[in-house]
Design a protein around this motif. Structure first.
Motif, PDB file in Angstrom:
ATOM      1  N   ALA A   1      -3.470   6.341  -3.936  1.00 21.63           N
ATOM      2  CA  ALA A   1      -2.449   6.080  -4.950  1.00 21.63           C
ATOM      3  C   ALA A   1      -1.104   5.761  -4.306  1.00 21.63           C
ATOM      4  O   ALA A   1      -0.342   4.916  -4.813  1.00 21.63           O
ATOM      5  N   THR A   2      -0.802   6.404  -3.186  1.00 22.46           N
ATOM      6  CA  THR A   2       0.450   6.129  -2.492  1.00 22.46           C
ATOM      7  C   THR A   2       0.435   4.726  -1.897  1.00 22.46           C
ATOM      8  O   THR A   2       1.436   3.990  -1.976  1.00 22.46           O
ATOM      9  N   ILE A   3      -0.683   4.324  -1.301  1.00 26.55           N
ATOM     10  CA  ILE A   3      -0.790   2.962  -0.779  1.00 26.55           C
ATOM     11  C   ILE A   3      -0.709   1.951  -1.925  1.00 26.55           C
ATOM     12  O   ILE A   3      -0.083   0.895  -1.789  1.00 26.55           O
ATOM     13  N   ASP A   4      -1.304   2.275  -3.075  1.00 31.80           N
ATOM     14  CA  ASP A   4      -1.140   1.427  -4.269  1.00 31.80           C
ATOM     15  C   ASP A   4       0.339   1.224  -4.579  1.00 31.80           C
ATOM     16  O   ASP A   4       0.795   0.102  -4.843  1.00 31.80           O
ATOM     17  N   ALA A   5       1.087   2.330  -4.572  1.00 35.54           N
ATOM     18  CA  ALA A   5       2.503   2.274  -4.932  1.00 35.54           C
ATOM     19  C   ALA A   5       3.307   1.459  -3.922  1.00 35.54           C
ATOM     20  O   ALA A   5       4.240   0.738  -4.299  1.00 35.54           O
ATOM     21  N   VAL A   6       2.959   1.573  -2.654  1.00 37.55           N
ATOM     22  CA  VAL A   6       3.642   0.776  -1.635  1.00 37.55           C
ATOM     23  C   VAL A   6       3.390  -0.707  -1.885  1.00 37.55           C
ATOM     24  O   VAL A   6       4.317  -1.529  -1.859  1.00 37.55           O
ATOM     25  N   ARG A   7       2.159  -1.073  -2.150  1.00 39.57           N
ATOM     26  CA  ARG A   7       1.820  -2.472  -2.396  1.00 39.57           C
ATOM     27  C   ARG A   7       2.537  -2.999  -3.652  1.00 39.57           C
ATOM     28  O   ARG A   7       3.010  -4.125  -3.680  1.00 39.57           O
ATOM     29  N   GLU A   8       2.612  -2.157  -4.660  1.00 34.80           N
ATOM     30  CA  GLU A   8       3.274  -2.566  -5.902  1.00 34.80           C
ATOM     31  C   GLU A   8       4.783  -2.711  -5.721  1.00 34.80           C
ATOM     32  O   GLU A   8       5.438  -3.457  -6.460  1.00 34.80           O
ATOM     33  N   ALA A   9       5.346  -1.986  -4.750  1.00 36.61           N
ATOM     34  CA  ALA A   9       6.789  -2.036  -4.521  1.00 36.61           C
ATOM     35  C   ALA A   9       7.228  -3.282  -3.760  1.00 36.61           C
ATOM     36  O   ALA A   9       8.421  -3.597  -3.713  1.00 36.61           O
ATOM     37  N   LEU A  10       6.289  -4.001  -3.166  1.00 33.23           N
ATOM     38  CA  LEU A  10       6.627  -5.220  -2.460  1.00 33.23           C
ATOM     39  C   LEU A  10       7.079  -6.287  -3.454  1.00 33.23           C
ATOM     40  O   LEU A  10       6.445  -6.467  -4.493  1.00 33.23           O
ATOM     41  N   PRO A  11       8.173  -6.976  -3.193  1.00 33.87           N
ATOM     42  CA  PRO A  11       8.613  -8.037  -4.107  1.00 33.87           C
ATOM     43  C   PRO A  11       7.503  -9.046  -4.353  1.00 33.87           C
ATOM     44  O   PRO A  11       6.963  -9.632  -3.410  1.00 33.87           O
ATOM     45  N   SER A  12       7.133  -9.215  -5.601  1.00 33.46           N
ATOM     46  CA  SER A  12       6.059 -10.124  -5.999  1.00 33.46           C
ATOM     47  C   SER A  12       4.748  -9.803  -5.312  1.00 33.46           C
ATOM     48  O   SER A  12       3.874 -10.655  -5.166  1.00 33.46           O
ATOM     49  N   HIS A  13       4.600  -8.528  -4.868  1.00 39.98           N
ATOM     50  CA  HIS A  13       3.373  -8.090  -4.182  1.00 39.98           C
ATOM     51  C   HIS A  13       3.097  -8.945  -2.951  1.00 39.98           C
ATOM     52  O   HIS A  13       1.964  -9.222  -2.608  1.00 39.98           O
ATOM     53  N   SER A  14       4.146  -9.405  -2.279  1.00 41.29           N
ATOM     54  CA  SER A  14       3.984 -10.244  -1.095  1.00 41.29           C
ATOM     55  C   SER A  14       5.136  -9.947  -0.150  1.00 41.29           C
ATOM     56  O   SER A  14       5.790  -8.917  -0.246  1.00 41.29           O
ATOM     57  N   LEU A  15       5.384 -10.848   0.772  1.00 43.62           N
ATOM     58  CA  LEU A  15       6.494 -10.640   1.686  1.00 43.62           C
ATOM     59  C   LEU A  15       7.808 -10.597   0.916  1.00 43.62           C
ATOM     60  O   LEU A  15       8.059 -11.421   0.037  1.00 43.62           O
ATOM     61  N   PRO A  16       8.695  -9.629   1.237  1.00 44.05           N
ATOM     62  CA  PRO A  16       9.975  -9.539   0.532  1.00 44.05           C
ATOM     63  C   PRO A  16      10.906 -10.680   0.900  1.00 44.05           C
ATOM     64  O   PRO A  16      10.868 -11.206   2.006  1.00 44.05           O
ATOM     65  N   ASP A  17      11.751 -11.057  -0.047  1.00 49.00           N
ATOM     66  CA  ASP A  17      12.735 -12.104   0.194  1.00 49.00           C
ATOM     67  C   ASP A  17      13.980 -11.547   0.856  1.00 49.00           C
ATOM     68  O   ASP A  17      14.768 -12.271   1.452  1.00 49.00           O
ATOM     69  N   THR A  18      14.206 -10.253   0.732  1.00 49.16           N
ATOM     70  CA  THR A  18      15.407  -9.640   1.283  1.00 49.16           C
ATOM     71  C   THR A  18      15.025  -8.436   2.128  1.00 49.16           C
ATOM     72  O   THR A  18      13.951  -7.862   1.990  1.00 49.16           O
ATOM     73  N   GLU A  19      15.932  -8.067   2.994  1.00 48.91           N
ATOM     74  CA  GLU A  19      15.737  -6.882   3.829  1.00 48.91           C
ATOM     75  C   GLU A  19      15.991  -5.633   2.986  1.00 48.91           C
ATOM     76  O   GLU A  19      16.733  -5.672   1.994  1.00 48.91           O
ATOM     77  N   PRO A  20      15.395  -4.469   3.356  1.00 47.98           N
ATOM     78  CA  PRO A  20      15.702  -3.237   2.661  1.00 47.98           C
ATOM     79  C   PRO A  20      17.142  -2.814   2.928  1.00 47.98           C
ATOM     80  O   PRO A  20      17.781  -3.338   3.853  1.00 47.98           O
TER      81      PRO A  20
END
Length: 335
Positions: free
Chosen positions: A308-327
Motif C-alpha cells: 500500500a505504501t508503494i502504491d501511494a508513492v506511485r500515485e504521488a508521482l506527477p501524472s504517475h510518471s516522471l515529475p516535471d518539477t523538483e521536490p
C-alpha cells in the motif's frame, strides 16, 4: 519433512534458495519447474518439470517457492494455493495492495500458509533492530534515512520492464520501505513528495526518491536506485538516541555486520557473524508448515502495508510518471 517445489530456476533460486533448502534440516528440494530443463536440473531436484502446472499437480510437493518475475506472482501464487500447496513467494508479494488482498484471501480460502520471502527480515540484526525500537531504546522515532543503490540490470533483465513489475522501487526500494515502516511501528504513512528517473522513456524507474510522513510521529527519507553503484544505508533517529547499520544495511548475510546504537557521546556496537538468512527463512517456513514451535514469519498485514505504501508513492508521482518539477529544496536528499 517438507518437500519443496520451485516455480522458476533463475538466479535467486540458483544462488540462494536451492542451497538454503539443501542445507535446512528436514527440507527436501523435491521438484523444480522451468522452461529450461538445463536450468531446472542445475538445481539438483529429485524431479524436474517442463511446466509449472505439472509441478502443482505433484501430490508430494508441500511448499511451493515462487521465483518468477514480479508480475507473475499473483497468478502462480493463487494457482499454487488452490492446488493445496503452502507458498513462499519472492518479494514484493504483489504489485499493489489489491493484489496482496487477493492472494491472502485465496490462502485463507485454501487453508494454506502464504509468506512473503523478505529474507532479510530473518537476519538476527534486523530482528534486534525492530526489538530495540519497539522497546524504546532510542525513545520515540523521529526520522529515518534509508538508501539502497544496486547494480544496473542487464539489457534482458525483467527489472527494466514496467509491464513485468520492474524498477528500482519494487526491487531495492522494497527493503527501504519495509525498514521505514518497521521503525515507525508499522503505521500508515503519507507521501509528501515523490520523484523518479528512468533508463529511457519506456522503461521502469531506474531511481526513486520520496519522503514519507507518519502523522504525529516523524518522517522517512528514502532513495533507491539501480544505476551501477552499490550502497546500503539505514539510520533511525529517536528522541534519545540513534540506531544505524553498517553496510550492507539490508542484504547482510555473506559477511559480518554491525548494529550501532547510542548518541553523540556514547556509541555501542553489536557484531553479527556471516550467516545464511535464506536458510533461517526456509527453517521457519518448514517449522510453520509442520506445526513445530512458534517460528518468526513475516505477517500478511505487514506485506500489505508495504504494498500500500508503494502504491501511494506511485500515485504521488506527477501524472504517475516522471515529475516535471523538483521536490521542495528543504526536503531534497539523495539518501
Amino acid at each position: 519433512m517438507a518437500n519443496w517445489g520451485f516455480l522458476g530456476a533463475g538466479s535467486i533460486a540458483r544462488s540462494s534458495l536451492a542451497p538454503a533448502v539443501r542445507a535446512a534440516k528436514g527440507a527436501v528440494l523435491h521438484a523444480v519447474a522451468s522452461s529450461s530443463h538445463v536450468r531446472a536440473q542445475a538445481l539438483r531436484p529429485e524431479r524436474a518439470y517442463p511446466s509449472y502446472d505439472d509441478l502443482l499437480r505433484d501430490p508430494d510437493v508441500d511448499i511451493v517457492y515462487i521465483a518468477l518475475h514480479n508480475s507473475a506472482h499473483i497468478e502462480w501464487t493463487r494457482r499454487a494455493l488452490r492446488a493445496g500447496k503452502h507458498v513462499l513467494c519472492e518479494k514484493p508479494l504483489g504489485l499493489s495492495a489489491a493484489e496482496v488482498d487477493a492472494m491472502t484471501r485465496t490462502a485463507r480460502e485454501a487453508g494454506r500458509l502464504l509468506i512473503e520471502a523478505a529474507w532479510n527480515r530473518w537476519h538476527p540484526r534486523t530482528r534486534d533492530l525492530e526489538t530495540m525500537i519497539d522497546g524504546g531504546s532510542i525513545g520515540a522515532v523521529q526520522t529515518v534515512t534509508a538508501r539502497f543503490d544496486g547494480l544496473e540490470p542487464t539489457a534482458d533483465n525483467y527489472r527494466l520492464n514496467p509491464n513485468l513489475g520492474g524498477g528500482a522501487l519494487y526491487d531495492v526500494g522494497y527493503y527501504a520501505v519495509s525498514a521505514a515502516l518497521a521503525a515507525f511501528g508499522w503505521n500508515t504513512p503519507q507521501v509528501v513528495w515523490a520523484k523518479q528517473e528512468q533508463w529511457h522513456p519506456a522503461s521502469a524507474d531506474s531511481a526513486s526518491d520520496f519522503l514519507l510522513e507518519f502523522p504525529c510521529r516523524g518522517t522517512a527519507q528514502i532513495h533507491c536506485a539501480l544505476i551501477g553503484r552499490m550502497a546500503e544505508e539505514l539510520v533511525v533517529t529517536g528522541t534519545s538516541g540513534t540506531l544505524s547499520l553498517s553496510s550492507p544495511a539490508f542484504c547482510a548475510g555473506a559477511t559480518s555486520v554491525r548494529l550501532f546504537t547510542g548518541s553523540d557521546s556514547d556509541w555501542q556496537a553489536r557484531s553479527y557473524p556471516a550467516l545464511d538468512s535464506y536458510r533461517l527463512m526456509v527453517d521457519a517456513m518448514d517449522a510453520a508448515v509442520e506445526g513445530r514451535g512458534h517460528p518468526y514469519l513475516v505477517s500478511p498485514q505487514q506485506s500489505r502495508l508495504i504494498a500500500a505504501t508503494i502504491d501511494a508513492v506511485r500515485e504521488a508521482l506527477p501524472s504517475h510518471s516522471l515529475p516535471d518539477t523538483e521536490p521542495p529544496k528543504q526536503n531534497r536528499r539523495r539518501g
